[in-house]
Design a protein around this motif. Structure first.
Motif, PDB file in Angstrom:
ATOM      1  N   UNK A  41      37.934  10.693  20.962  1.00 20.36           N
ATOM      2  CA  UNK A  41      36.698  10.907  20.204  1.00 20.36           C
ATOM      3  C   UNK A  41      36.557  12.356  19.756  1.00 20.36           C
ATOM      4  N   UNK A  42      37.358  13.253  20.329  1.00 25.12           N
ATOM      5  CA  UNK A  42      37.337  14.654  19.908  1.00 25.12           C
ATOM      6  C   UNK A  42      37.894  14.833  18.503  1.00 25.12           C
ATOM      7  N   UNK A  43      38.605  13.817  17.996  1.00 23.51           N
ATOM      8  CA  UNK A  43      39.111  13.880  16.626  1.00 23.51           C
ATOM      9  C   UNK A  43      38.009  13.633  15.587  1.00 23.51           C
ATOM     10  N   UNK A  44      36.866  13.123  16.010  1.00 23.82           N
ATOM     11  CA  UNK A  44      35.807  12.777  15.061  1.00 23.82           C
ATOM     12  C   UNK A  44      35.039  14.027  14.626  1.00 23.82           C
ATOM     13  N   UNK A  45      34.387  13.923  13.469  1.00 24.06           N
ATOM     14  CA  UNK A  45      33.589  15.053  12.981  1.00 24.06           C
ATOM     15  C   UNK A  45      32.261  15.114  13.740  1.00 24.06           C
ATOM     16  N   UNK A  46      31.606  16.267  13.672  1.00 29.85           N
ATOM     17  CA  UNK A  46      30.393  16.512  14.467  1.00 29.85           C
ATOM     18  C   UNK A  46      29.265  15.539  14.147  1.00 29.85           C
ATOM     19  N   UNK A  47      29.191  15.079  12.891  1.00 32.04           N
ATOM     20  CA  UNK A  47      28.071  14.221  12.491  1.00 32.04           C
ATOM     21  C   UNK A  47      28.382  12.733  12.663  1.00 32.04           C
ATOM     22  N   UNK A  48      29.521  12.437  13.288  1.00 33.05           N
ATOM     23  CA  UNK A  48      29.882  11.025  13.513  1.00 33.05           C
ATOM     24  C   UNK A  48      28.992  10.424  14.614  1.00 33.05           C
ATOM     25  N   UNK A  49      28.522   9.208  14.379  1.00 33.04           N
ATOM     26  CA  UNK A  49      27.736   8.482  15.392  1.00 33.04           C
ATOM     27  C   UNK A  49      28.678   7.589  16.191  1.00 33.04           C
ATOM     28  N   UNK A  50      28.621   7.692  17.517  1.00 30.59           N
ATOM     29  CA  UNK A  50      29.588   7.000  18.379  1.00 30.59           C
ATOM     30  C   UNK A  50      28.884   5.981  19.268  1.00 30.59           C
ATOM     31  N   UNK A  51      29.445   4.779  19.316  1.00 29.83           N
ATOM     32  CA  UNK A  51      28.917   3.692  20.142  1.00 29.83           C
ATOM     33  C   UNK A  51      30.003   3.224  21.109  1.00 29.83           C
ATOM     34  N   UNK A  52      29.593   2.922  22.335  1.00 24.75           N
ATOM     35  CA  UNK A  52      30.501   2.399  23.354  1.00 24.75           C
ATOM     36  C   UNK A  52      30.336   0.883  23.421  1.00 24.75           C
ATOM     37  N   UNK A  53      31.338   0.151  22.954  1.00 27.60           N
ATOM     38  CA  UNK A  53      31.207  -1.305  22.876  1.00 27.60           C
ATOM     39  C   UNK A  53      31.283  -1.992  24.234  1.00 27.60           C
TER      40      UNK A  53
END
Length: 258
Positions: A41-53
């Motif tokens: 998840x560190x590859x994602x940009x700062x404004x990315x919204x992350x959900x744990x399925x």
């Protein structure tokens, strides 16, 4: 747009170049939190919204995707390994088809490949086994009766068993009932390619004992078959000097006379 992405077996640098690029571009990521390495998840940009399925139902996953689509955002559905194996992607794709939501699928390195690399193992040795059976024990999720462990064991091929670490005594019993001997080579690979990876070479008869002695209760693959510990096997014909290929003529062996 939705990208289904195989995260690889664990190590964050074992995601594909394409998969990493999709993560970097994503506005929304829904990741399989129970198995995917969170370092990805560190590859994602700062404004990315992350959900744990791991904490979501199928319906909740689809709702997040629909909301992202309505807002013109790009979603990555991040699955462990390669999601074509026990990834539950088909049911998601079918719903997206019904809703006319566009998606694609970026493959990943499966855990069964990661497990082989952990052991420096080749599953398909010429005169030992030329087939790999990927299967699982039935637990809360059933397995078709025609795909019993016993029926697969009869082939004596290399077998890779997913999702069965808590049922190793029963697995051993069924493997032996199907045709493997108790002393057939076997291996347990815990969290292949993760920093905490552990490998144990044992036998079909000692699978449960080996796991118990090393406190392995989940997140492991079992590998069954003679390729685990084969000391003698035939050379590959592809690189045999006496074997003609599309690119190379055979060279007959020279007989030396005294």
């Amino acid at each position: 747009m939705v990208h289904f992405v195989g995260a690889g077996p664990g190590a964050p640098d074992l995601i594909t170049v394409r998969g990493k690029q999709y993560l970097e571009e994503a506005d929304v990521v829904i990741y399989a939190g129970s198995l995917v390495n969170p370092k990805l998840l560190e590859y994602t940009k700062d404004i990315c919204t992350i959900y744990n399925s791991a904490k979501m139902t199928l319906e909740e996953v689809i709702h997040v995707i629909e909301k992202a689509e309505a807002e013109g955002k790009t979603t990555v559905r991040l699955h462990t390994g390669d999601p074509c194996i026990y990834g539950a992607i088909r049911e998601q794709m079918d719903i997206l088809d019904e809703k006319n939501i566009t998606y694609d699928y970026c493959p990943g390195v499966s855990a069964f490949c990661g497990a082989a690399s952990a052991l420096n193992l080749e599953y398909t040795l010429p005169d030992i086994s030329q087939s790999v059976i990927i299967t699982r024990m039935e637990g809360r999720t059933p397995v078709p009766s025609k795909e019993s462990i016993q029926s697969f064991a009869a082939h004596q091929a290399t077998m890779v068993v997913f999702l069965s670490t808590g049922m190793l005594e029963e697995l051993s019993r069924r493997l032996i009932e199907g045709g493997y001997t108790a002393d057939t080579p076997a291996a347990i690979v815990y969290k292949a390619t993760w920093p905490e990876q552990k490998t144990f070479v044992c036998t079909v008869g000692t699978l449960a004992k080996t796991a118990a002695e090393n406190n392995i209760t989940k997140t492991a693959l079992m590998i069954i078959g003679d390729t685990v510990a084969a000391a003698h096997y035939d050379r590959s014909k592809l690189y045999d000097p006496e074997f003609t290929t599309e690119f190379r003529e055979a060279v007959k062996s020279k007989t030396h006379h005294s």
